[in-house]
Design a protein around this motif. Sequence first.
Motif: not given
Length: 197
Positions: A70, A63-64, A67
Motif C-alpha cells: 500500500a 488499508h488492509q 498489504d
Amino acid sequence: MAITGASGAVYARRLAQCLLGSDVCVHLVVSPHGARILADELGVTNLSPEALVGGPAPQAVLHQHRDVGALLASGSFLTDGMVICPCSSNTLAAIAAGTADNLITRAALVTLKEARRLVLVPREMPLGQIELANMLRVSQAGGIICPACPGFYLRPQTVAELVDFVVGRVLDLLRVPHVLRTRWSPGAADSSGSGPE
Ligand SMILES: Cc1cc2nc3c(=O)[nH]c(=O)nc-3n(C[C@H](O)[C@H](O)[C@H](O)COP(=O)(O)O)c2cc1C
C-alpha cells in the motif's frame, strides 16, 4: 492512523473523529486484534471508517493490514506523521525490533526512517522491563511514547472527558489544532464548575 489490539478502542474512535473533523486526510490500518477489540468495546463489526467514527468519513481511506504494497509502505508517499492508538505491546515490540511484516509496522518504521512524527499510544499496566526497554528504543529512534494516561487536574466528571484529555494530547503531538479541554492554567479546574466530590 493505526489501531492495534490493546484495550481503549474509544480513544481510537474519538481520535479519528477529531482528525477527520480537522480537515485531515486519514489513512487507516487496523490489525486483526484491533478489529476484535473495536467489536468487543464499541460494537463495530463491519469495519469501515464510517463505522469507526459513527458518521460520514469522506477523507478516510482504509488499508488492509497485510498489504505491505500500500501507499503507506513507501517513504515516497508523503505523510505528516503516524499515530498508533491504541498501541499494543506486541506492535510496540515489533517496531522496536525493526520488524515490518504488516502495513502497520512497515509504515511506522518508514515514518521513523523518514524522520517524520510517530506517536504511539500504549495501554498496558503494569509495564515490565521488556515493554519499558522497547519504549526507550522507539523513543531513541525518534518516536514519541504517549501512554493512554489521563490527567485529573481539570477535574473530569465523565469518561468522555478522560478520553478527550488523552486524545487532545495526541492531537497536540501530531500538531493538529483542537478545542478539547486539556490545558492547565491556574484556576482551570475551578472553571469546570464542579468539584471532584
Ligand atoms: C480483550 C483483549 C484485550 C487486550 N488488551 C491489551 C492491552 O490493553 N494492551 C496490550 O498491549 N495488549 C492487549 N491485548 C493483547 C494483544 O491484543 C495481543 O498481544 C495481540 O497479539 C496484539 O496484536 P496486534 O499488535 O497485531 O494488534 C489484549 C488482547 C485481548 C484479546
